[in-house]
Design a protein around this motif. Structure first.
Motif, PDB file in Angstrom:
ATOM      1  N   LEU A   1       0.874  -1.163   0.000  1.00 40.63           N
ATOM      2  CA  LEU A   1       0.000   0.000   0.000  1.00 40.63           C
ATOM      3  C   LEU A   1       0.915   1.218   0.000  1.00 40.63           C
ATOM      4  O   LEU A   1       1.831   1.297   0.824  1.00 40.63           O
ATOM      5  CB  LEU A   1      -0.886   0.003   1.255  1.00 40.63           C
ATOM      6  CG  LEU A   1      -1.805   1.214   1.440  1.00 40.63           C
ATOM      7  CD1 LEU A   1      -2.954   1.152   0.424  1.00 40.63           C
ATOM      8  CD2 LEU A   1      -2.353   1.260   2.857  1.00 40.63           C
ATOM      9  N   VAL A   2       0.694   2.116  -0.942  1.00 39.65           N
ATOM     10  CA  VAL A   2       1.496   3.339  -1.031  1.00 39.65           C
ATOM     11  C   VAL A   2       0.563   4.528  -1.210  1.00 39.65           C
ATOM     12  O   VAL A   2      -0.616   4.362  -1.526  1.00 39.65           O
ATOM     13  CB  VAL A   2       2.514   3.285  -2.202  1.00 39.65           C
ATOM     14  CG1 VAL A   2       3.495   2.136  -2.010  1.00 39.65           C
ATOM     15  CG2 VAL A   2       1.818   3.178  -3.539  1.00 39.65           C
ATOM     16  N   ARG A   3       1.084   5.718  -1.044  1.00 41.57           N
ATOM     17  CA  ARG A   3       0.303   6.927  -1.279  1.00 41.57           C
ATOM     18  C   ARG A   3       0.156   7.151  -2.783  1.00 41.57           C
ATOM     19  O   ARG A   3       1.011   6.751  -3.567  1.00 41.57           O
ATOM     20  CB  ARG A   3       0.984   8.109  -0.603  1.00 41.57           C
ATOM     21  CG  ARG A   3       0.852   8.028   0.906  1.00 41.57           C
ATOM     22  CD  ARG A   3       1.557   9.168   1.629  1.00 41.57           C
ATOM     23  NE  ARG A   3       1.388   8.983   3.065  1.00 41.57           N
ATOM     24  CZ  ARG A   3       2.003   8.036   3.787  1.00 41.57           C
ATOM     25  NH1 ARG A   3       2.838   7.202   3.206  1.00 41.57           N
ATOM     26  NH2 ARG A   3       1.789   7.932   5.077  1.00 41.57           N
ATOM     27  N   GLU A   4      -0.938   7.811  -3.157  1.00 40.06           N
ATOM     28  CA  GLU A   4      -1.208   8.053  -4.581  1.00 40.06           C
ATOM     29  C   GLU A   4      -0.082   8.820  -5.279  1.00 40.06           C
ATOM     30  O   GLU A   4       0.167   8.604  -6.456  1.00 40.06           O
ATOM     31  CB  GLU A   4      -2.520   8.834  -4.747  1.00 40.06           C
ATOM     32  CG  GLU A   4      -3.736   7.981  -4.557  1.00 40.06           C
ATOM     33  CD  GLU A   4      -5.032   8.751  -4.707  1.00 40.06           C
ATOM     34  OE1 GLU A   4      -6.054   8.093  -4.949  1.00 40.06           O
ATOM     35  OE2 GLU A   4      -5.034   9.990  -4.567  1.00 40.06           O
ATOM     36  N   ASP A   5       0.587   9.687  -4.547  1.00 41.96           N
ATOM     37  CA  ASP A   5       1.654  10.479  -5.165  1.00 41.96           C
ATOM     38  C   ASP A   5       3.014   9.775  -5.129  1.00 41.96           C
ATOM     39  O   ASP A   5       4.041  10.352  -5.471  1.00 41.96           O
ATOM     40  CB  ASP A   5       1.763  11.859  -4.513  1.00 41.96           C
ATOM     41  CG  ASP A   5       2.096  11.799  -3.027  1.00 41.96           C
ATOM     42  OD1 ASP A   5       2.240  10.689  -2.468  1.00 41.96           O
ATOM     43  OD2 ASP A   5       2.218  12.881  -2.417  1.00 41.96           O
TER      44      ASP A   5
ATOM     45  N   GLU B   1      -9.022  -3.096   0.080  1.00 48.64           N
ATOM     46  CA  GLU B   1     -10.239  -2.584   0.715  1.00 48.64           C
ATOM     47  C   GLU B   1      -9.962  -1.255   1.405  1.00 48.64           C
ATOM     48  O   GLU B   1     -10.761  -0.321   1.319  1.00 48.64           O
ATOM     49  CB  GLU B   1     -10.779  -3.602   1.714  1.00 48.64           C
ATOM     50  CG  GLU B   1     -11.378  -4.820   1.054  1.00 48.64           C
ATOM     51  CD  GLU B   1     -11.699  -5.940   2.042  1.00 48.64           C
ATOM     52  OE1 GLU B   1     -11.673  -5.712   3.275  1.00 48.64           O
ATOM     53  OE2 GLU B   1     -11.961  -7.072   1.565  1.00 48.64           O
ATOM     54  N   TYR B   2      -8.824  -1.174   2.084  1.00 54.73           N
ATOM     55  CA  TYR B   2      -8.461   0.082   2.747  1.00 54.73           C
ATOM     56  C   TYR B   2      -8.328   1.204   1.714  1.00 54.73           C
ATOM     57  O   TYR B   2      -8.861   2.303   1.893  1.00 54.73           O
ATOM     58  CB  TYR B   2      -7.164  -0.070   3.536  1.00 54.73           C
ATOM     59  CG  TYR B   2      -6.815   1.193   4.290  1.00 54.73           C
ATOM     60  CD1 TYR B   2      -7.309   1.396   5.567  1.00 54.73           C
ATOM     61  CD2 TYR B   2      -6.045   2.186   3.708  1.00 54.73           C
ATOM     62  CE1 TYR B   2      -7.046   2.569   6.256  1.00 54.73           C
ATOM     63  CE2 TYR B   2      -5.777   3.368   4.377  1.00 54.73           C
ATOM     64  CZ  TYR B   2      -6.274   3.558   5.636  1.00 54.73           C
ATOM     65  OH  TYR B   2      -6.021   4.733   6.307  1.00 54.73           O
ATOM     66  N   ALA B   3      -7.614   0.935   0.621  1.00 56.18           N
ATOM     67  CA  ALA B   3      -7.399   1.948  -0.419  1.00 56.18           C
ATOM     68  C   ALA B   3      -8.721   2.401  -1.043  1.00 56.18           C
ATOM     69  O   ALA B   3      -8.885   3.575  -1.364  1.00 56.18           O
ATOM     70  CB  ALA B   3      -6.451   1.396  -1.481  1.00 56.18           C
ATOM     71  N   ALA B   4      -9.657   1.478  -1.204  1.00 57.35           N
ATOM     72  CA  ALA B   4     -10.949   1.830  -1.788  1.00 57.35           C
ATOM     73  C   ALA B   4     -11.765   2.746  -0.884  1.00 57.35           C
ATOM     74  O   ALA B   4     -12.574   3.543  -1.366  1.00 57.35           O
ATOM     75  CB  ALA B   4     -11.736   0.559  -2.101  1.00 57.35           C
ATOM     76  N   ARG B   5     -11.554   2.677   0.407  1.00 58.38           N
ATOM     77  CA  ARG B   5     -12.314   3.467   1.376  1.00 58.38           C
ATOM     78  C   ARG B   5     -11.620   4.766   1.794  1.00 58.38           C
ATOM     79  O   ARG B   5     -12.231   5.593   2.465  1.00 58.38           O
ATOM     80  CB  ARG B   5     -12.596   2.644   2.632  1.00 58.38           C
ATOM     81  CG  ARG B   5     -13.565   1.497   2.442  1.00 58.38           C
ATOM     82  CD  ARG B   5     -13.984   0.856   3.762  1.00 58.38           C
ATOM     83  NE  ARG B   5     -12.944   0.724   4.735  1.00 58.38           N
ATOM     84  CZ  ARG B   5     -12.153  -0.355   4.904  1.00 58.38           C
ATOM     85  NH1 ARG B   5     -12.302  -1.392   4.125  1.00 58.38           N
ATOM     86  NH2 ARG B   5     -11.242  -0.376   5.848  1.00 58.38           N
ATOM     87  N   HIS B   6     -10.358   4.941   1.428  1.00 61.27           N
ATOM     88  CA  HIS B   6      -9.593   6.103   1.889  1.00 61.27           C
ATOM     89  C   HIS B   6      -8.899   6.792   0.723  1.00 61.27           C
ATOM     90  O   HIS B   6      -8.231   6.139  -0.074  1.00 61.27           O
ATOM     91  CB  HIS B   6      -8.559   5.679   2.937  1.00 61.27           C
ATOM     92  CG  HIS B   6      -9.167   5.119   4.171  1.00 61.27           C
ATOM     93  ND1 HIS B   6      -9.506   3.775   4.288  1.00 61.27           N
ATOM     94  CD2 HIS B   6      -9.522   5.700   5.332  1.00 61.27           C
ATOM     95  CE1 HIS B   6     -10.044   3.577   5.477  1.00 61.27           C
ATOM     96  NE2 HIS B   6     -10.080   4.722   6.131  1.00 61.27           N
ATOM     97  N   ASP B   7      -9.064   8.084   0.670  1.00 58.25           N
ATOM     98  CA  ASP B   7      -8.398   8.863  -0.374  1.00 58.25           C
ATOM     99  C   ASP B   7      -6.909   8.967  -0.070  1.00 58.25           C
ATOM    100  O   ASP B   7      -6.494   8.900   1.084  1.00 58.25           O
ATOM    101  CB  ASP B   7      -8.993  10.268  -0.442  1.00 58.25           C
ATOM    102  CG  ASP B   7     -10.427  10.268  -0.957  1.00 58.25           C
ATOM    103  OD1 ASP B   7     -10.772   9.344  -1.712  1.00 58.25           O
ATOM    104  OD2 ASP B   7     -11.171  11.193  -0.590  1.00 58.25           O
ATOM    105  N   GLY B   8      -6.130   9.138  -1.110  1.00 57.16           N
ATOM    106  CA  GLY B   8      -4.716   9.419  -0.938  1.00 57.16           C
ATOM    107  C   GLY B   8      -3.786   8.227  -0.964  1.00 57.16           C
ATOM    108  O   GLY B   8      -2.581   8.382  -0.944  1.00 57.16           O
ATOM    109  N   VAL B   9      -4.361   6.998  -0.996  1.00 60.15           N
ATOM    110  CA  VAL B   9      -3.515   5.792  -1.053  1.00 60.15           C
ATOM    111  C   VAL B   9      -3.952   4.945  -2.216  1.00 60.15           C
ATOM    112  O   VAL B   9      -5.061   5.052  -2.709  1.00 60.15           O
ATOM    113  CB  VAL B   9      -3.552   4.965   0.257  1.00 60.15           C
ATOM    114  CG1 VAL B   9      -2.952   5.750   1.404  1.00 60.15           C
ATOM    115  CG2 VAL B   9      -4.971   4.517   0.596  1.00 60.15           C
TER     116      VAL B   9
END
Length: 181
Positions: free
Chosen positions: A102-106, A173-181
């Motif tokens: 899991l990484v940040r979108e940027d 699942e975490y990434a789908a529920r949280h912006d920025g990752v």
């Protein structure tokens, strides 16, 4: 040979259930009852062996491995790993679980090689398969260990780490529920 006695020398099949892996087991904190594929397999094995069963709850795979030294369980459901195989006999795999990051979108990380660089800090659950694998294979990145695999995401966020390593499905699942990752 009495196969039941081989599996369960105490007469009760004591099964380690790792509630830290939500793909394999769910756990109701209120009732203390686990559910999921590992519980189903454990119950089927006990039925097949005509043995009573005792489910022993552990918060992480690392805790399950530590408990083998005290003889606390007879059967467990763990990822195969050479380090674990020093003290645990493994059967053929019964399920394939993918590890992921899991990484940040940027983030500039696009592949495994991008992650193994000096200064990169990776959150993992202490003693989890990802901790063991990455400990053997990373040459430059640094591992930061959370007490459990689910806690690796919290550590990733709290300490602003570069990467969290774990089971693909919960990370997705975490990434789908949280912006920025």
């Amino acid at each position: 040979m009495d196969i039941g006695k081989e599996f369960a020398p105490t007469g009760t099949l004591r099964v380690a259930i790792n509630v830290g892996n939500g793909v394999l087991t769910s756990y109701d904190e209120e009732t203390g009852q686990p559910d999921g594929i590992t519980v189903e397999i454990a119950n089927s094995l006990a039925d097949e062996l005509s043995l009573p069963i005792e489910l022993k709850i552990f918060r992480s795979a690392g805790n399950v491995v530590e408990a083998v030294e005290n003889g606390e369980w007879d059967v467990a459901f763990l990822a195969r790993d050479p380090k674990r195989a020093e003290v645990i006999a493994f059967s053929a795999p019964y399920i394939l679980i993918e590890g992921s990051y899991l990484v940040r979108e940027d983030s500039d990380f696009l592949c495994n090689e991008d992650v193994d660089k000096p200064g990169v800090r990776i959150a993992v659950g202490k003693g989890a398969a990802y901790d063991l694998y990455l400990s053997r294979n990373l040459q430059h990145a640094t591992l930061e260990r959370a007490p459990t695999t689910p806690g690796a995401v919290d550590l990733f966020l709290e300490q602003n780490l570069d990467v969290a390593a774990g089971v693909r499905q919960p990370l997705n699942e975490y990434a789908a529920r949280h912006d920025g990752v």
